[in-house]
Design a protein around this motif. Structure first.
Motif, PDB file in Angstrom:
ATOM      1  N   PRO A 180       0.939  -1.399  -0.021  1.00 41.75           N
ATOM      2  CA  PRO A 180      -0.038   0.151   0.484  1.00 41.75           C
ATOM      3  C   PRO A 180       1.131   1.324  -0.020  1.00 41.75           C
ATOM      4  O   PRO A 180      -0.112   2.080  -0.335  1.00 41.75           O
ATOM      5  N   ASP A 181       1.871   1.336   0.358  1.00 42.35           N
ATOM      6  CA  ASP A 181       3.012   2.499   0.490  1.00 42.35           C
ATOM      7  C   ASP A 181       4.273   2.117  -0.431  1.00 42.35           C
ATOM      8  O   ASP A 181       5.300   2.127  -0.045  1.00 42.35           O
ATOM      9  N   ALA A 182       4.221   1.305  -1.674  1.00 43.98           N
ATOM     10  CA  ALA A 182       5.374   1.240  -2.705  1.00 43.98           C
ATOM     11  C   ALA A 182       6.188   0.683  -1.692  1.00 43.98           C
ATOM     12  O   ALA A 182       7.745   1.059  -2.182  1.00 43.98           O
ATOM     13  N   TYR A 183       6.467  -0.220  -0.818  1.00 40.85           N
ATOM     14  CA  TYR A 183       7.019  -1.003  -0.288  1.00 40.85           C
ATOM     15  C   TYR A 183       7.741  -0.648   0.408  1.00 40.85           C
ATOM     16  O   TYR A 183       9.023  -0.936   1.213  1.00 40.85           O
ATOM     17  N   LYS A 184       7.634   0.639   1.249  1.00 39.03           N
ATOM     18  CA  LYS A 184       8.124   1.801   2.137  1.00 39.03           C
ATOM     19  C   LYS A 184       8.620   0.439   3.231  1.00 39.03           C
ATOM     20  O   LYS A 184       9.695   0.734   4.217  1.00 39.03           O
ATOM     21  N   GLN A 185       7.044   0.591   4.194  1.00 39.47           N
ATOM     22  CA  GLN A 185       7.514  -0.055   5.687  1.00 39.47           C
ATOM     23  C   GLN A 185       6.509  -1.030   5.297  1.00 39.47           C
ATOM     24  O   GLN A 185       6.478  -1.982   6.278  1.00 39.47           O
ATOM     25  N   SER A 186       5.605  -1.688   4.534  1.00 34.57           N
ATOM     26  CA  SER A 186       5.163  -2.703   4.530  1.00 34.57           C
ATOM     27  C   SER A 186       5.080  -3.869   3.286  1.00 34.57           C
ATOM     28  O   SER A 186       4.902  -2.538   2.114  1.00 34.57           O
ATOM     29  N   ILE A 187       4.416  -4.595   2.961  1.00 34.12           N
ATOM     30  CA  ILE A 187       4.649  -5.741   1.417  1.00 34.12           C
ATOM     31  C   ILE A 187       3.765  -6.894   1.630  1.00 34.12           C
ATOM     32  O   ILE A 187       4.064  -7.696   3.154  1.00 34.12           O
ATOM     33  N   LYS A 188       2.536  -7.396   1.623  1.00 31.18           N
ATOM     34  CA  LYS A 188       1.743  -8.453   1.316  1.00 31.18           C
ATOM     35  C   LYS A 188       2.151  -9.600   0.298  1.00 31.18           C
ATOM     36  O   LYS A 188       1.873  -9.074  -1.004  1.00 31.18           O
ATOM     37  N   ALA A 189       2.134 -10.339   0.678  1.00 28.11           N
ATOM     38  CA  ALA A 189       2.402 -11.463   0.115  1.00 28.11           C
ATOM     39  C   ALA A 189       1.881 -12.374  -0.246  1.00 28.11           C
ATOM     40  O   ALA A 189       1.279 -12.936   1.415  1.00 28.11           O
ATOM     41  N   THR A 190       1.399 -13.926  -1.157  1.00 28.16           N
ATOM     42  CA  THR A 190       0.443 -14.481  -0.644  1.00 28.16           C
ATOM     43  C   THR A 190       1.183 -16.226  -1.075  1.00 28.16           C
ATOM     44  O   THR A 190       2.177 -16.179  -1.871  1.00 28.16           O
ATOM     45  N   THR A 191       1.013 -16.591  -0.251  1.00 27.88           N
ATOM     46  CA  THR A 191       1.328 -18.473  -0.314  1.00 27.88           C
ATOM     47  C   THR A 191       1.563 -18.635  -1.124  1.00 27.88           C
ATOM     48  O   THR A 191       1.029 -18.541  -2.964  1.00 27.88           O
ATOM     49  N   ILE A 192       3.070 -20.178  -1.946  1.00 26.40           N
ATOM     50  CA  ILE A 192       2.833 -20.665  -2.441  1.00 26.40           C
ATOM     51  C   ILE A 192       1.682 -21.894  -2.482  1.00 26.40           C
ATOM     52  O   ILE A 192       2.159 -22.443  -1.376  1.00 26.40           O
ATOM     53  N   VAL A 193       1.421 -22.047  -3.785  1.00 26.84           N
ATOM     54  CA  VAL A 193      -0.316 -22.624  -3.949  1.00 26.84           C
ATOM     55  C   VAL A 193       0.291 -24.597  -4.290  1.00 26.84           C
ATOM     56  O   VAL A 193      -0.348 -24.860  -4.500  1.00 26.84           O
ATOM     57  N   ALA A 194       1.856 -23.887  -5.371  1.00 27.44           N
ATOM     58  CA  ALA A 194       2.002 -25.629  -5.984  1.00 27.44           C
ATOM     59  C   ALA A 194       2.299 -26.614  -5.029  1.00 27.44           C
ATOM     60  O   ALA A 194       3.091 -26.064  -3.831  1.00 27.44           O
ATOM     61  N   ALA A 195       1.659 -27.724  -4.971  1.00 32.85           N
ATOM     62  CA  ALA A 195       2.322 -29.036  -4.608  1.00 32.85           C
ATOM     63  C   ALA A 195       4.147 -28.761  -4.135  1.00 32.85           C
ATOM     64  O   ALA A 195       4.660 -28.470  -5.232  1.00 32.85           O
ATOM     65  N   GLY A 196       4.022 -29.582  -3.405  1.00 36.43           N
ATOM     66  CA  GLY A 196       5.875 -29.758  -3.513  1.00 36.43           C
ATOM     67  C   GLY A 196       6.496 -29.231  -1.636  1.00 36.43           C
ATOM     68  O   GLY A 196       5.651 -28.527  -0.442  1.00 36.43           O
ATOM     69  N   ALA A 197       7.725 -29.050  -1.638  1.00 39.66           N
ATOM     70  CA  ALA A 197       8.345 -28.262  -0.629  1.00 39.66           C
ATOM     71  C   ALA A 197       7.893 -27.582  -0.169  1.00 39.66           C
ATOM     72  O   ALA A 197       8.688 -26.453   1.202  1.00 39.66           O
ATOM     73  N   GLU A 198       7.317 -26.284  -1.091  1.00 43.74           N
ATOM     74  CA  GLU A 198       8.169 -25.330  -0.708  1.00 43.74           C
ATOM     75  C   GLU A 198       6.461 -24.187  -0.352  1.00 43.74           C
ATOM     76  O   GLU A 198       5.828 -23.211   0.087  1.00 43.74           O
ATOM     77  N   GLN A 199       5.516 -25.674  -0.823  1.00 41.60           N
ATOM     78  CA  GLN A 199       3.817 -24.602  -0.413  1.00 41.60           C
ATOM     79  C   GLN A 199       4.014 -24.713   1.516  1.00 41.60           C
ATOM     80  O   GLN A 199       4.333 -24.420   1.818  1.00 41.60           O
ATOM     81  N   GLY A 200       2.591 -23.233   1.119  1.00 43.08           N
ATOM     82  CA  GLY A 200       1.883 -22.673   2.251  1.00 43.08           C
ATOM     83  C   GLY A 200       3.958 -21.252   2.975  1.00 43.08           C
ATOM     84  O   GLY A 200       3.389 -21.030   3.802  1.00 43.08           O
ATOM     85  N   LYS A 201       4.434 -21.396   1.952  1.00 44.92           N
ATOM     86  CA  LYS A 201       5.489 -20.516   2.138  1.00 44.92           C
ATOM     87  C   LYS A 201       5.244 -19.316   1.266  1.00 44.92           C
ATOM     88  O   LYS A 201       5.082 -19.018   0.250  1.00 44.92           O
ATOM     89  N   ALA A 202       4.934 -18.019   2.119  1.00 49.59           N
ATOM     90  CA  ALA A 202       4.930 -16.318   1.708  1.00 49.59           C
ATOM     91  C   ALA A 202       6.845 -16.007   0.977  1.00 49.59           C
ATOM     92  O   ALA A 202       6.909 -16.168   2.687  1.00 49.59           O
ATOM     93  N   LYS A 203       7.278 -15.244   0.854  1.00 44.40           N
ATOM     94  CA  LYS A 203       8.544 -15.410   0.420  1.00 44.40           C
ATOM     95  C   LYS A 203       8.488 -13.739  -0.123  1.00 44.40           C
ATOM     96  O   LYS A 203       8.051 -13.180  -1.013  1.00 44.40           O
ATOM     97  N   ILE A 204       9.726 -12.618   0.401  1.00 46.70           N
ATOM     98  CA  ILE A 204       9.443 -11.341  -0.258  1.00 46.70           C
ATOM     99  C   ILE A 204      11.543 -11.456   0.441  1.00 46.70           C
ATOM    100  O   ILE A 204      11.927 -11.967   1.159  1.00 46.70           O
TER     101      ILE A 204
END
Length: 466
Positions: free
Chosen positions: A333-357
């Motif tokens: 909401p602020d051009a990545y200055k103070q916060s960021i929203k990321a969606t968890t990975i939905v592909a099956a595998g070891a990375e599912q359920g993770k959100a990365k920034i």
């Protein structure tokens, strides 16, 4: 006949009755209360008088207006009779309604007293037909919660059949908390014992697994050929926990490069039916922030050679702390200055359920940060976790320590254990590599005979003979 100031008044077989609702009524002085145990008989009599339109209309009104039950829809007479009978019988058994038999003549009948000639009474109607119990469909089992993609939501249902009018198909409808249908299917069968089961995988209409932000979900089971024969239960998709990790060994953000960025990973787990947590393929938005810390104001920090480039970021309105990661869809909401929203990975595998920034700290040694990952439902935190404090450091790596054979002065006195304590207070990590031995030919003797580039190397044989 209609509504009395004290309740609902009707006449059957020349007898006046008054039906009132508890607790807002005054018992009439000329009334005799009818026990609830006798009401099924009276209801059967009243409902049999189909030629008395006002009687039926009054009973319909009591069901729809007083009890909040819609009993006015079009139906065959016997079917409507069943519904009205059950509606009113249940109300009398709960004592929501009370019926009174009024003493004295019914309207239009002889008033009694004075020796007057009584008016002839109409003939008694034939005995009412037996009241048939309604068909009842029940959801007999549904879990309190489940984890979509990791397990299914098993829905069991059963029909108590009291007529031959219904088929063998059940419609299952599942709606989110906003009332939006996420699943609907009318082809679910009843077995020979009028029981059935459906295992919902948790996928919505678009093929994506549902998540906690649309929970709870209403599960409705209805006969495909009569929506009025139905039951409803609830199932939830709930968060178990959120964890957050900053990829920084020893919680040190090594910032020799002012453009360095560090991966931050949040792992979201959904609560399973057995209460444990599991990473799922349901997309969940995670909000990352850096709670305020007592870090160096940017104008009090060293100004880098680049124009207007300070090492510090605190208080800088243009400072950017976050960056999107290729693995997770992200927004800010602020051009990545103070916060960021990321969606968890939905592909099956070891990375599912993770959100990365990515996190981009200041360059001031000693500045500390806590990264917070939270799943928000509007302004409400459903789950949140803060990382340990990660601190900005610089580093010096003394990897190439060359020593002549037989000498250990540099490796001994330049060892990590000796030098590091001197650098640590300045938030500089010092490390020394393993010593590298110089070839035997390049010994002290060889080096001692060297004067300069312009002077040839002296002969050791000549020098030592002096």
């Amino acid at each position: 006949m209609g509504q009395d100031p004290n309740g609902w008044r009707l006449v059957s077989n020349g007898q006046s009755y008054l039906i009132v609702r508890r607790p807002w009524h005054r018992p009439p002085p000329d009334a005799e209360a009818i026990p609830a145990s006798q009401m099924s008989f009276h209801l059967a009599q009243w409902l049999h008088k189909w030629d008395a339109g006002w009687t039926l209309a009054t009973l319909r009104a009591i069901c729809s207006q007083e009890l909040g039950v819609c009993a006015t829809q079009a139906a065959v007479q016997q079917s409507e009779s069943d519904r009205l009978h059950k509606c009113l019988r249940d109300a009398f058994e709960r004592e929501t309604l009370v019926a009174y038999r009024l003493r004295g003549a019914a309207p239009g009948g002889g008033g009694g007293g004075g020796g007057g000639t009584p008016r002839p009474q109409p003939p008694e109607p034939p005995a009412p037909p037996p009241v048939t119990a309604a068909d009842v469909l029940r959801i007999t089992a549904v879990p309190a919660n489940f984890a979509p993609s990791a397990e299914t939501c098993k829905i069991d249902y059963a029909l108590t059949r009291n007529s031959a009018r219904l088929g063998k198909k059940v419609r299952i409808t599942i709606k989110d908390r906003a009332g939006v249908t996420v699943y609907s299917g009318a082809g679910h069968d009843l077995d020979g014992g009028d029981r059935g089961s459906f295992a919902w995988d948790g996928k919505g209409s678009g093929g994506a697994f549902v998540g906690p932000l649309k929970s709870p979900f209403a599960v409705e089971a209805a006969m495909a050929d009569d929506n009025n024969v139905m039951d409803k239960k609830e199932v939830k998709v709930e968060l178990k926990e959120v964890s957050v990790t900053v990829v920084a060994p020893d919680n040190k953000l090594l910032m020799n490069d002012l453009n360095a960025k560090f991966e931050v990973v949040a792992l979201v787990k959904i609560k399973k039916t057995d209460g444990s947590g599991v990473a799922t393929r349901a997309p969940v938005d995670v909000t990352f922030t850096d709670p305020p810390e007592n870090n160096t104001p940017f104008r009090d920090s060293f100004k880098h050679a680049e124009p207007d480039k300070y090492l510090g970021k605190t208080g800088d309105p243009d400072a950017v702390y976050f960056e999107a990661h290729a693995s997770s869809a992200a927004s800010s909401p602020d051009a990545y200055k103070q916060s960021i929203k990321a969606t968890t990975i939905v592909a099956a595998g070891a990375e599912q359920g993770k959100a990365k920034i990515y996190f981009k700290p200041s360059g001031v040694g000693g500045d500390g940060y806590k990264l917070k990952a939270a799943v928000l439902d509007g302004g409400t935190e459903l789950a949140a976790k803060e990382s340990p404090i990660v601190t900005v450091w610089r580093f010096v790596a003394f990897d190439a320590i060359y020593e002549m054979q037989g000498e250990t002065h540099v490796s001994t006195n330049g060892a990590t254990a000796v030098i590091s304590p001197v650098f640590d207070p300045a938030f500089v990590r010092y490390t020394a590599g393993a010593p590298i031995s110089i070839d035997a030919a390049k010994s002290v003797k060889y080096i001692g005979l060297w004067t300069s580039v312009a002077t040839p190397q002296q002969s050791w044989a000549t020098v030592q003979a002096k």
